[in-house]
Design a protein around this motif. Structure first.
Motif, PDB file in Angstrom:
ATOM      1  N   ARG A   1      54.409  53.503  48.635  1.00  0.00           N
ATOM      2  CA  ARG A   1      55.607  52.740  49.007  1.00  0.00           C
ATOM      3  C   ARG A   1      56.316  52.145  47.791  1.00  0.00           C
ATOM      4  NH1 ARG A   1      52.116  52.580  53.156  1.00  0.00           N
ATOM      5  NH2 ARG A   1      52.875  52.314  55.301  1.00  0.00           N
ATOM      6  N   GLY A   2      55.849  52.479  46.604  1.00  0.00           N
ATOM      7  CA  GLY A   2      56.457  51.954  45.395  1.00  0.00           C
ATOM      8  C   GLY A   2      56.028  50.534  45.065  1.00  0.00           C
ATOM      9  N   ILE A   3      54.935  50.082  45.671  1.00  0.00           N
ATOM     10  CA  ILE A   3      54.429  48.734  45.433  1.00  0.00           C
ATOM     11  C   ILE A   3      53.329  48.803  44.386  1.00  0.00           C
ATOM     12  CG2 ILE A   3      53.321  46.708  46.470  1.00  0.00           C
ATOM     13  CD1 ILE A   3      54.415  47.731  49.182  1.00  0.00           C
ATOM     14  N   ARG A   4      53.421  47.963  43.371  1.00  0.00           N
ATOM     15  CA  ARG A   4      52.414  47.942  42.310  1.00  0.00           C
ATOM     16  C   ARG A   4      51.433  46.794  42.566  1.00  0.00           C
ATOM     17  NH1 ARG A   4      55.316  47.397  36.901  1.00  0.00           N
ATOM     18  NH2 ARG A   4      56.634  45.989  38.133  1.00  0.00           N
ATOM     19  N   PRO A   5      50.191  47.105  42.910  1.00  0.00           N
ATOM     20  CA  PRO A   5      49.223  46.056  43.254  1.00  0.00           C
ATOM     21  C   PRO A   5      49.011  45.029  42.154  1.00  0.00           C
ATOM     22  CG  PRO A   5      48.426  48.209  43.960  1.00  0.00           C
ATOM     23  CD  PRO A   5      49.637  48.452  43.135  1.00  0.00           C
ATOM     24  N   ARG A   6      48.863  45.468  40.921  1.00  0.00           N
ATOM     25  CA  ARG A   6      48.624  44.514  39.824  1.00  0.00           C
ATOM     26  C   ARG A   6      49.827  43.607  39.610  1.00  0.00           C
ATOM     27  NH1 ARG A   6      44.057  45.525  36.815  1.00  0.00           N
ATOM     28  NH2 ARG A   6      43.063  47.560  37.211  1.00  0.00           N
ATOM     29  N   ALA A   7      51.022  44.155  39.755  1.00  0.00           N
ATOM     30  CA  ALA A   7      52.227  43.331  39.600  1.00  0.00           C
ATOM     31  C   ALA A   7      52.301  42.282  40.709  1.00  0.00           C
ATOM     32  CB  ALA A   7      53.469  44.210  39.608  1.00  0.00           C
ATOM     33  N   ALA A   8      51.920  42.679  41.929  1.00  0.00           N
ATOM     34  CA  ALA A   8      51.912  41.719  43.038  1.00  0.00           C
ATOM     35  C   ALA A   8      50.899  40.608  42.775  1.00  0.00           C
ATOM     36  CB  ALA A   8      51.592  42.432  44.350  1.00  0.00           C
ATOM     37  N   LEU A   9      49.748  40.961  42.234  1.00  0.00           N
ATOM     38  CA  LEU A   9      48.731  39.966  41.909  1.00  0.00           C
ATOM     39  C   LEU A   9      49.234  39.026  40.819  1.00  0.00           C
ATOM     40  CD1 LEU A   9      45.818  38.952  42.373  1.00  0.00           C
ATOM     41  CD2 LEU A   9      45.066  40.624  40.669  1.00  0.00           C
ATOM     42  N   ASP A  10      49.837  39.570  39.796  1.00  0.00           N
ATOM     43  CA  ASP A  10      50.354  38.738  38.699  1.00  0.00           C
ATOM     44  C   ASP A  10      51.440  37.783  39.177  1.00  0.00           C
ATOM     45  OD1 ASP A  10      48.637  39.944  36.928  1.00  0.00           O
ATOM     46  OD2 ASP A  10      50.120  41.375  36.166  1.00  0.00           O
TER      47      ASP A  10
ATOM     48  N   GLY B   1      52.005  33.244  47.352  1.00  0.00           N
ATOM     49  CA  GLY B   1      50.730  32.551  47.243  1.00  0.00           C
ATOM     50  C   GLY B   1      49.731  32.948  48.311  1.00  0.00           C
ATOM     51  N   GLY B   2      48.771  32.014  48.594  1.00  0.00           N
ATOM     52  CA  GLY B   2      47.723  32.240  49.570  1.00  0.00           C
ATOM     53  C   GLY B   2      46.416  32.581  48.893  1.00  0.00           C
ATOM     54  N   ARG B   3      45.420  31.677  48.972  1.00  0.00           N
ATOM     55  CA  ARG B   3      44.188  31.890  48.223  1.00  0.00           C
ATOM     56  C   ARG B   3      43.340  33.016  48.800  1.00  0.00           C
ATOM     57  NH1 ARG B   3      43.348  26.785  50.983  1.00  0.00           N
ATOM     58  NH2 ARG B   3      41.642  26.932  52.497  1.00  0.00           N
ATOM     59  N   ASN B   4      43.320  33.180  50.122  1.00  0.00           N
ATOM     60  CA  ASN B   4      42.522  34.244  50.716  1.00  0.00           C
ATOM     61  C   ASN B   4      43.091  35.618  50.400  1.00  0.00           C
ATOM     62  OD1 ASN B   4      40.247  33.110  52.521  1.00  0.00           O
ATOM     63  ND2 ASN B   4      41.984  31.777  52.943  1.00  0.00           N
ATOM     64  N   VAL B   5      44.395  35.741  50.537  1.00  0.00           N
ATOM     65  CA  VAL B   5      44.998  37.045  50.244  1.00  0.00           C
ATOM     66  C   VAL B   5      44.971  37.347  48.750  1.00  0.00           C
ATOM     67  CG1 VAL B   5      46.377  37.229  52.332  1.00  0.00           C
ATOM     68  CG2 VAL B   5      47.298  35.996  50.368  1.00  0.00           C
ATOM     69  N   GLU B   6      45.055  36.323  47.908  1.00  0.00           N
ATOM     70  CA  GLU B   6      44.950  36.574  46.474  1.00  0.00           C
ATOM     71  C   GLU B   6      43.549  37.049  46.110  1.00  0.00           C
ATOM     72  OE1 GLU B   6      45.946  34.379  42.249  1.00  0.00           O
ATOM     73  OE2 GLU B   6      47.426  34.706  43.819  1.00  0.00           O
ATOM     74  N   PHE B   7      42.528  36.429  46.717  1.00  0.00           N
ATOM     75  CA  PHE B   7      41.155  36.915  46.540  1.00  0.00           C
ATOM     76  C   PHE B   7      41.053  38.383  46.963  1.00  0.00           C
ATOM     77  CE2 PHE B   7      37.424  38.063  49.038  1.00  0.00           C
ATOM     78  CZ  PHE B   7      36.416  38.008  48.077  1.00  0.00           C
ATOM     79  N   LEU B   8      41.623  38.697  48.124  1.00  0.00           N
ATOM     80  CA  LEU B   8      41.499  40.042  48.676  1.00  0.00           C
ATOM     81  C   LEU B   8      42.219  41.072  47.813  1.00  0.00           C
ATOM     82  CD1 LEU B   8      40.108  41.062  51.270  1.00  0.00           C
ATOM     83  CD2 LEU B   8      42.345  41.025  52.375  1.00  0.00           C
ATOM     84  N   LEU B   9      43.401  40.739  47.317  1.00  0.00           N
ATOM     85  CA  LEU B   9      44.138  41.670  46.461  1.00  0.00           C
ATOM     86  C   LEU B   9      43.410  41.860  45.136  1.00  0.00           C
ATOM     87  CD1 LEU B   9      46.497  43.482  45.837  1.00  0.00           C
ATOM     88  CD2 LEU B   9      47.867  41.460  45.277  1.00  0.00           C
ATOM     89  N   SER B  10      42.868  40.786  44.575  1.00  0.00           N
ATOM     90  CA  SER B  10      42.096  40.910  43.341  1.00  0.00           C
ATOM     91  C   SER B  10      40.868  41.790  43.552  1.00  0.00           C
ATOM     92  CB  SER B  10      41.673  39.521  42.855  1.00  0.00           C
ATOM     93  OG  SER B  10      40.866  39.605  41.715  1.00  0.00           O
TER      94      SER B  10
ATOM     95  N   HIS C   1      50.587  37.885  49.781  1.00  0.00           N
ATOM     96  CA  HIS C   1      51.141  37.912  51.139  1.00  0.00           C
ATOM     97  C   HIS C   1      52.202  39.003  51.261  1.00  0.00           C
ATOM     98  CE1 HIS C   1      49.191  34.878  53.473  1.00  0.00           C
ATOM     99  NE2 HIS C   1      49.515  33.881  52.669  1.00  0.00           N
ATOM    100  N   GLY C   2      53.052  39.116  50.257  1.00  0.00           N
ATOM    101  CA  GLY C   2      54.064  40.162  50.274  1.00  0.00           C
ATOM    102  C   GLY C   2      53.434  41.547  50.237  1.00  0.00           C
ATOM    103  N   PHE C   3      52.368  41.700  49.454  1.00  0.00           N
ATOM    104  CA  PHE C   3      51.680  42.985  49.321  1.00  0.00           C
ATOM    105  C   PHE C   3      51.111  43.428  50.660  1.00  0.00           C
ATOM    106  CE2 PHE C   3      47.783  45.405  48.715  1.00  0.00           C
ATOM    107  CZ  PHE C   3      48.171  46.406  47.838  1.00  0.00           C
ATOM    108  N   PHE C   4      50.281  42.582  51.282  1.00  0.00           N
ATOM    109  CA  PHE C   4      49.631  42.987  52.530  1.00  0.00           C
ATOM    110  C   PHE C   4      50.618  43.037  53.692  1.00  0.00           C
ATOM    111  CE2 PHE C   4      45.892  41.444  50.133  1.00  0.00           C
ATOM    112  CZ  PHE C   4      45.108  42.596  50.218  1.00  0.00           C
TER     113      PHE C   4
END
Length: 412
Positions: free
Chosen positions: A367-376, A315-324, A381-384
């Protein structure tokens, strides 16, 4: 800029001018919120006469005070310590006289820190309701409306319990629009909303209430203290710090560094990922078309986004905004951004926010991290964190809501 915003809202800087004159009787200090302990320490440092009191703050936000007791409790889901502190606070202000003054120190976070259920409800009920509201996508104003009508201390009830003493409330605002009744659910101010309003919010978001809570709202038994109540006739409130003040401090710093700054205001609300998409559209237009602002420039904004939790992330509203924002910009050159909560805690993580760079997505893919999957998965928080781009401040001892800054480089 983030540090400047936080510094502008420090109690040591903004509280002393608002201290009341010495009363003929006692000065009793009470309060709740993430900044309340630091506010209490500042009061002690500027008050030479006798005083006593109790404030409750979030675990980890306590500071040393000599005359005012500092209690700690859980946030954002309340616990037994908060319940006990709320009960003791009501006892502390009972039996006061018209010669006494109650100084009420309120900041964001106080709703969870003062969980005193109305008769018929339990702490477990309040915890379940809080969790459901936090995951529902309701705005902070809507959540606090529900909380006020299920509480024995919020919605003006704490101030009413102080009668006939004078009540002076000092507020550090963390809500869009700076409505006193929404800061910590307004324990010391009148509430113009009703049980019917709270019930409508519950229905709107499909929040399942315990049977006792629904009965309190449907019957009107949970009604709060209304404007014009004679018990609040000798009560006043003063804003000592606001999100607008913090954003202006950040803007001043950026202007002094030679940047053009466009402040979009402190009242941006909505789903964090939707806000990120909208802001990305504005950023693209600035970067590519020099509209509605010429680049280079900085876009500032505040407010309080919401997250409707659907995934199993952190979760986290600020980081979710930033990833989006980052996903929608798709690596647009020359754009950097930061989003964080000025209290140092974004969502339920001990992380203030994060940084977005033009190569954030590229580094994630490597690094094998999928940004859209992290957002979904609601796992920004895990992404950043995996990129090493989390912003960790520790307790800031204040709380003036979200801070968002986007730097757009020169065209071309």
């Amino acid at each position: 800029m983030f540090a400047a915003a936080v510094a502008a809202a420090q109690p040591a800087r903004c509280l002393p001018p608002f201290l009341p004159p010495p009363p003929r009787g006692r000065l009793v200090v009470i309060g709740a919120g993430k900044a309340s302990a630091e506010m209490a320490r500042v009061v002690e440092g500027h008050w030479a006469r006798p005083l006593s009191g109790l404030v409750v703050t979030r675990y980890g936000y306590e500071v040393s005070c000599q005359r005012i007791e500092i209690a700690t409790a859980a946030h954002p889901v309340p616990d037994e310590n908060g319940l006990n502190a709320a009960r003791r606070m009501l006892e502390l202000v009972s039996g006061l006289t018209a010669d006494d003054t109650v100084l009420c120190l309120i900041s964001g976070g106080g709703s969870a820190l003062l969980p005193l259920p109305l008769e018929g409800l339990t702490l477990a009920d309040k915890q379940a309701i809080n969790r459901a509201l936090l995951a529902s996508g309701a705005t902070i104003s809507e959540m606090n409306c529900v909380r006020r009508h299920l509480s024995a201390i919020k919605g003006g009830r704490l101030a009413a319990a102080c009668y006939p003493a004078r009540v002076v409330t000092l507020l550090i605002s963390d809500v869009p629009g700076d409505h006193p009744v929404d800061i910590a659910s307004g324990p010391s101010v009148a509430d113009p909303t009703s049980c019917a309003d709270a019930l409508a919010i519950v229905e709107r978001y499909g929040v399942v209430l315990p049977a006792a809570a629904r009965r309190l709202l449907e019957s009107g038994e949970g009604e709060s203290v209304k404007p014009g109540d004679p018990r609040l006739a000798n009560s006043s409130c003063h804003f000592i710090a606001t999100p607008a003040l913090a954003l202006e401090a950040a803007a001043k710093l950026a202007r002094e560094a030679g940047f053009a700054v466009f402040n979009l205001g402190d009242s941006l609300e909505g789903e964090a990922r939707d806000m990120g998409k909208v802001m990305a559209g504005i950023v693209r237009n600035v970067a590519l078309n020099q509209q509605p602002f010429p680049s280079p420039c900085i876009l500032l904004s505040g407010g309080e986004a919401t997250v409707t939790v659907r995934g199993d992330g952190r979760g986290g509203r600020n980081v979710e905004f930033l990833l989006s924002l980052g996903v929608a910009l798709d690596g647009l050159a020359g754009v950097w951004a930061m989003a964080g909560d000025t209290d140092g805690v974004d969502g339920q993580e001990e992380i203030a926010g994060a940084l977005l760079t033009p190569d954030s997505l590229q580094r994630a893919w490597a690094r094998g991290i999928r940004p859209r999957a992290a957002l979904d998965a609601n796992d920004a928080h895990g992404f950043f964190g995996a990129l090493g781009d989390s912003v960790i401040t520790g307790p800031t001892l204040t709380n003036v809501n979200d801070f968002r800054a986007i730097l757009i480089g020169a065209a071309g």
